[in-house]
Design a protein around this motif. Structure first.
Motif, PDB file in Angstrom:
ATOM      1  N   ALA A 122      72.552  15.735  41.532  1.00 56.84           N
ATOM      2  CA  ALA A 122      72.653  15.121  40.545  1.00 56.84           C
ATOM      3  C   ALA A 122      72.736  13.547  41.592  1.00 56.84           C
ATOM      4  CB  ALA A 122      73.425  15.357  39.529  1.00 56.84           C
ATOM      5  N   GLY A 123      73.298  13.738  42.100  1.00 59.10           N
ATOM      6  CA  GLY A 123      73.302  11.734  42.415  1.00 59.10           C
ATOM      7  C   GLY A 123      72.405  11.816  43.784  1.00 59.10           C
ATOM      8  N   SER A 124      71.214  12.644  44.159  1.00 58.52           N
ATOM      9  CA  SER A 124      70.217  12.599  45.706  1.00 58.52           C
ATOM     10  C   SER A 124      69.899  11.409  44.946  1.00 58.52           C
ATOM     11  CB  SER A 124      69.294  13.983  45.200  1.00 58.52           C
ATOM     12  OG  SER A 124      69.092  14.123  43.734  1.00 58.52           O
ATOM     13  N   ASP A 125      68.664  11.148  45.452  1.00 59.72           N
ATOM     14  CA  ASP A 125      68.150   9.527  45.495  1.00 59.72           C
ATOM     15  C   ASP A 125      66.700  10.288  45.493  1.00 59.72           C
ATOM     16  OD1 ASP A 125      66.011   7.593  46.900  1.00 59.72           O
ATOM     17  OD2 ASP A 125      67.530   6.521  47.631  1.00 59.72           O
ATOM     18  N   TRP A 126      65.468  10.059  44.745  1.00 60.98           N
ATOM     19  CA  TRP A 126      64.446  10.291  43.779  1.00 60.98           C
ATOM     20  C   TRP A 126      63.582   9.904  45.263  1.00 60.98           C
ATOM     21  CZ3 TRP A 126      65.039   8.039  38.015  1.00 60.98           C
ATOM     22  CH2 TRP A 126      65.657   8.928  37.803  1.00 60.98           C
ATOM     23  N   GLU A 127      63.546   8.447  46.375  1.00 64.78           N
ATOM     24  CA  GLU A 127      62.597   8.728  46.882  1.00 64.78           C
ATOM     25  C   GLU A 127      62.788   9.143  48.050  1.00 64.78           C
ATOM     26  OE1 GLU A 127      59.718   7.242  45.845  1.00 64.78           O
ATOM     27  OE2 GLU A 127      60.462   7.702  44.184  1.00 64.78           O
ATOM     28  N   GLN A 128      63.700   9.313  48.289  1.00 64.51           N
ATOM     29  CA  GLN A 128      64.049  10.105  49.640  1.00 64.51           C
ATOM     30  C   GLN A 128      64.252  11.344  50.318  1.00 64.51           C
ATOM     31  OE1 GLN A 128      68.265   9.081  51.053  1.00 64.51           O
ATOM     32  NE2 GLN A 128      67.991  10.844  52.693  1.00 64.51           N
ATOM     33  N   ALA A 129      63.501  12.062  48.561  1.00 66.33           N
ATOM     34  CA  ALA A 129      64.143  12.871  48.049  1.00 66.33           C
ATOM     35  C   ALA A 129      62.405  13.985  48.580  1.00 66.33           C
ATOM     36  CB  ALA A 129      64.343  13.650  47.187  1.00 66.33           C
ATOM     37  N   ARG A 130      62.021  12.977  47.917  1.00 61.78           N
ATOM     38  CA  ARG A 130      60.281  12.844  47.595  1.00 61.78           C
ATOM     39  C   ARG A 130      59.934  12.921  48.944  1.00 61.78           C
ATOM     40  NH1 ARG A 130      60.142   9.953  42.775  1.00 61.78           N
ATOM     41  NH2 ARG A 130      58.397  11.160  41.166  1.00 61.78           N
ATOM     42  N   ARG A 131      60.049  11.690  50.032  1.00 64.04           N
ATOM     43  CA  ARG A 131      60.175  12.020  51.740  1.00 64.04           C
ATOM     44  C   ARG A 131      60.312  13.194  51.690  1.00 64.04           C
ATOM     45  NH1 ARG A 131      61.398   6.368  50.409  1.00 64.04           N
ATOM     46  NH2 ARG A 131      63.439   7.250  51.645  1.00 64.04           N
ATOM     47  N   GLU A 132      61.417  13.721  51.567  1.00 67.33           N
ATOM     48  CA  GLU A 132      61.882  14.934  52.756  1.00 67.33           C
ATOM     49  C   GLU A 132      60.789  15.832  52.612  1.00 67.33           C
ATOM     50  OE1 GLU A 132      65.838  14.530  51.758  1.00 67.33           O
ATOM     51  OE2 GLU A 132      66.331  13.143  53.451  1.00 67.33           O
ATOM     52  N   LEU A 133      60.695  16.056  51.112  1.00 69.12           N
ATOM     53  CA  LEU A 133      60.020  17.142  50.880  1.00 69.12           C
ATOM     54  C   LEU A 133      58.634  17.500  51.189  1.00 69.12           C
ATOM     55  CD1 LEU A 133      61.058  17.819  47.244  1.00 69.12           C
ATOM     56  CD2 LEU A 133      61.363  19.120  48.797  1.00 69.12           C
ATOM     57  N   ALA A 134      57.989  16.450  51.039  1.00 68.72           N
ATOM     58  CA  ALA A 134      56.262  15.963  52.078  1.00 68.72           C
ATOM     59  C   ALA A 134      56.135  16.169  53.181  1.00 68.72           C
ATOM     60  CB  ALA A 134      55.657  14.786  51.162  1.00 68.72           C
ATOM     61  N   ALA A 135      57.774  16.126  53.559  1.00 68.12           N
ATOM     62  CA  ALA A 135      57.242  16.293  55.257  1.00 68.12           C
ATOM     63  C   ALA A 135      57.522  18.064  55.641  1.00 68.12           C
ATOM     64  CB  ALA A 135      59.072  15.621  55.627  1.00 68.12           C
ATOM     65  N   LEU A 136      58.069  18.298  54.620  1.00 67.75           N
ATOM     66  CA  LEU A 136      57.938  19.843  54.686  1.00 67.75           C
ATOM     67  C   LEU A 136      56.647  20.923  54.935  1.00 67.75           C
ATOM     68  CD1 LEU A 136      61.130  20.584  52.278  1.00 67.75           C
ATOM     69  CD2 LEU A 136      61.177  20.318  55.363  1.00 67.75           C
ATOM     70  N   PRO A 137      56.217  21.548  56.254  1.00 65.81           N
ATOM     71  CA  PRO A 137      54.561  22.157  55.901  1.00 65.81           C
ATOM     72  C   PRO A 137      54.432  22.788  54.504  1.00 65.81           C
ATOM     73  CG  PRO A 137      55.836  22.392  57.929  1.00 65.81           C
ATOM     74  CD  PRO A 137      57.424  21.981  57.503  1.00 65.81           C
ATOM     75  N   GLY A 138      53.526  22.494  54.002  1.00 67.38           N
ATOM     76  CA  GLY A 138      53.276  23.744  52.844  1.00 67.38           C
ATOM     77  C   GLY A 138      52.913  23.137  51.471  1.00 67.38           C
ATOM     78  N   ILE A 139      54.208  22.114  51.827  1.00 69.42           N
ATOM     79  CA  ILE A 139      54.435  21.285  50.030  1.00 69.42           C
ATOM     80  C   ILE A 139      53.897  19.922  50.194  1.00 69.42           C
ATOM     81  CG2 ILE A 139      56.571  20.088  49.393  1.00 69.42           C
ATOM     82  CD1 ILE A 139      58.438  21.759  50.489  1.00 69.42           C
ATOM     83  N   GLY A 140      52.808  19.706  48.757  1.00 68.21           N
ATOM     84  CA  GLY A 140      51.852  18.872  48.871  1.00 68.21           C
ATOM     85  C   GLY A 140      52.014  17.738  47.539  1.00 68.21           C
ATOM     86  N   PRO A 141      51.127  17.351  47.231  1.00 67.73           N
ATOM     87  CA  PRO A 141      51.986  16.353  46.263  1.00 67.73           C
ATOM     88  C   PRO A 141      52.410  16.978  45.111  1.00 67.73           C
ATOM     89  CG  PRO A 141      50.715  15.586  47.651  1.00 67.73           C
ATOM     90  CD  PRO A 141      49.619  16.859  48.027  1.00 67.73           C
TER      91      PRO A 141
END
Length: 490
Positions: free
Chosen positions: A399-418
Motif C-alpha cells: 500500500a505504501g509503495s512508490d509507483w514509479e520506483q516499482a515500475r522501474r524495478e519491475l521493468a528491470a526484471l527479465p521477461g516483464i515488458g510494458p
C-alpha cells in the motif's frame, strides 16, 4: 479544498454528496462535525468552519454528527490519485500499519523520519499519524459495536485500543455516547449472527457502474481463492493477524460487504482492502468529465458512467497472476493460477461457499522446484525471478509503495515488458494513470472508435486523458463482448 471557504459553503448548502470525504464541516455553536451532504438544515455561514479530515475535526473538539455519520463517509480520492509521501502514508494508515508498527514503522516504510511524516501530515490534514489512526480505531469500534454481539472489552482490543478505558473515553469523545448506548440504538436483528461474521455497508460516490467492476473480478476469479456466488463476488483474504473471507454484493447506493475474520483486529485492514479492490474512493464525476471531453470516449461515458478500475486485495498476488497471464487467454490464466493454488495455497474453511485456499505467498513459492511449473520455460523463468524479488523484499508492491520506483524495478526484471508493468501499476499499485497501450483489446477498441491504433500513437493521444488513463482503459475494454465487461448471469 477545505481552505476554499466559499466553495465549501456552496457544497454544504446544496447537500452535495460528491464532496463527502473531501472535507468536513464543523459547526461552532453545536460543536458537531458533519459530511457536506448532511440531511440536517445547513448551519449559518458564520458558524461553519472546515477541516481536511475527521481526525482534525476530532482534535479540535468536535464530535461526529449522529445523522450523517461523517466518520463513515467515503475516503478522500486524493489518496488514490497521488503517489507522494502523504498519500502513501494515508494508504498505510488505512491498512493498519500505525496500529501494528507505530509511527516509527510507518516512517520506515516510507523512507522518512518520524518528524518529517508528522510535519507533512499535519500540514495537509491538520492531524498527525496517531490522531489519524485514532479516528480509524473509533470508526472500527463503532462498526463492531453496531454489527457484532461481542463484549465491549473484546471490541476495545479488536479495534486496536490499548485499554478498555481508552476505548470508552474515545467513543464518548468522538460520538458523544457511551459504547453501550451506541449498541442500544441499533435496530433489533441487525447484528451479525456469530462473532467474526459482520455485514457492513461500504459507501461510494455515485455513479458507480458495477458491470466491468464485478464482471472483471468474477471472470478472472482463481478457483478456490475467488468465486461469484448468489450475486456476490467472494474471495479469501490474507491479513496481518489471520485470514478472512469477503463477500461483496453491489446495491444501488452502497456495496454490501460480509466479512468473516479469524481475528477481528483485521477488520479495519480488511475493509480498506475491499474498498481499494472495488475502487470505492474514486471521484467518478471528475474522471468522467475529463474522459467525456474526448469525442471518441464521450458516447462510452454517457452510456455507462461511473466505471471503476477493478483492483486487488493483495498486490503481491496480483503481480504473480499477471505473469501467469502473459500471452494466454483469461481461462488459461485462471487454470495456471488454480493449479498453483491447489499445490501450494494454505487451506481455509468456508462454510458459506466454495472457497478453499489462500493464494500462496512469494515466500512459499520461493522454495518450489521450477520444473514443477507447467508453463513455457521463458514465462517460468520470469515467474521465478519475480518470486525471488518479492520474497527477498527487494521489490515492494504494498500500500505504501512508490509507483514509479516499482515500475522501474519491475521493468528491470527479465521477461516483464510494458504490458505487465502497466497492468500491475493499474490493478495492484492503484495508479489511476496507468495505461496499457500495447493491449490487444485496447488497440482493437481504438481502431473501432477511430483513435490511433499503434501503441506509440495511442500513447501520445492518451496524454489528453491524464491523470485518468486507467479509467479510459475500462471504457475501451467495455466496447468488446468479453465476460469481464458484464455481471455474471445467475
Amino acid at each position: 479544498m477545505h481552505t476554499d471557504h466559499e466553495r465549501c459553503v456552496r457544497a454544504v448548502q446544496s447537500k452535495d454528496a460528491r464532496f463527502d470525504g473531501w472535507f468536513f464541516t464543523a459547526v461552532l455553536t453545536t460543536r458537531i462535525y458533519c459530511r457536506p451532504s448532511c440531511p440536517a438544515a445547513p448551519p449559518k455561514v458564520e458558524n461553519m468552519t472546515f477541516y481536511p479530515s475527521a481526525a482534525a475535526a476530532q482534535q479540535a473538539g468536535f464530535r461526529a454528527c449522529k445523522r450523517c455519520r461523517p466518520d463513515a463517509a467515503p475516503g478522500s480520492p486524493r489518496w488514490n490519485e497521488r503517489a507522494d509521501a502523504v498519500a502513501r502514508a494515508m494508504r498505510l494508515i488505512a491498512d493498519g500499519v500505525v496500529d501494528r508498527e507505530g509511527v516509527p514503522g510507518l516512517a520506515a516504510r516510507l523512507g522518512y523520519s518520524t518528524r518529517q511524516i508528522e510535519r507533512q501530515l499535519r500540514a495537509e490534514l491538520g492531524a498527525g499519524p496517531l490522531a489519524l489512526a485514532r479516528a480509524q480505531r473509533a470508526q472500527t469500534a463503532r462498526l463492531l459495536i453496531e454489527t457484532s454481539p461481542l463484549p465491549m472489552a473484546e471490541i476495545a482490543f479488536a479495534a486496536g485500543f490499548a485499554s478498555v478505558r481508552t476505548f470508552n473515553e474515545t467513543v464518548r469523545e468522538v460520538f458523544a455516547l457511551p459504547p453501550t448506548e451506541l449498541r442500544r440504538r441499533v435496530r433489533r436483528g441487525s447484528q451479525a449472527a456469530t462473532p467474526g461474521a459482520l455485514t457492513l455497508r461500504l459507501p461510494f460516490r455515485a455513479p458507480l457502474c458495477p458491470d466491468n467492476l464485478f464482471g472483471h473480478l468474477a471472470a478472472t476469479a482463481v478457483p478456490g481463492v475467488e468465486e461469484w456466488r448468489d450475486g456476490a463476488y467472494r474471495r479469501t483474504l490474507r491479513l496481518p493477524y489471520g485470514h478472512g473471507v469477503a463477500a461483496l454484493r453491489p446495491r444501488p447506493d452502497h456495496i454490501e460487504c460480509r466479512l468473516s475474520l479469524t481475528d477481528l483486529r483485521d477488520l479495519a485492514g480488511a475493509i480498506a482492502r475491499c474498498r481499494r479492490m472495488l475502487d470505492l474512493d474514486a471521484d467518478p464525476e471528475a474522471v468522467d468529465a475529463a474522459l467525456g471531453a474526448d469525442p471518441a470516449l464521450a458516447p462510452l461515458v454517457r452510456k455507462a458512467p461511473g466505471r471503476r478500475v477493478p483492483r486487488t486485495a493483495d498486490a503481491e498476488e496480483f503481480a504473480l497472476r499477471a505473469v501467469l497471464g502473459q500471452q494466454v487467454s483469461t481461462a488459461a490464466a485462471r487454470t495456471l493460477a488454480g493449479r498453483l493454488v491447489t499445490a501450494h495455497g494454505e487451506p481455509v474453511e468456508d462454510p458459506e461457499g466454495g472457497l478453499t485456499r489462500l493464494f500462496p505467498t512469494a515466500g512459499t513459492l520461493a522454495g518450489l522446484d521450477p520444473e514443477a511449473l507447467a508453463m513455457p520455460r521463458a514465462r517460468r523463468s520470469t515467474l521465478i525471478g519475480l518470486v525471488a524479488e518479492l520474497a527477498d523484499g527487494r521489490l515492494s508492491l504494498g500500500a505504501g509503495s512508490d509507483w514509479e520506483q516499482a515500475r522501474r524495478e519491475l521493468a528491470a526484471l527479465p521477461g516483464i515488458g510494458p504490458w505487465t508493468v502497466e497492468i500491475i501499476a493499474m490493478r495492484a499499485l492503484g495508479d489511476p494513470d496507468a495505461f496499457t497501450a500495447t493491449d490487444l483489446g485496447i488497440r482493437h477498441a481504438a481502431r473501432e472508435l477511430g483513435l490511433p491504433a499503434t501503441p506509440a500513437a495511442l500513447l501520445r493521444h492518451s496524454d489528453a486523458w491524464r491523470p485518468w488513463r486507467a479509467y479510459a482503459v475500462q471504457y475501451l475494454w467495455a466496447t468488446g463482448d468479453h465476460p469481464i465487461n458484464q455481471l455474471p448471469t445467475p
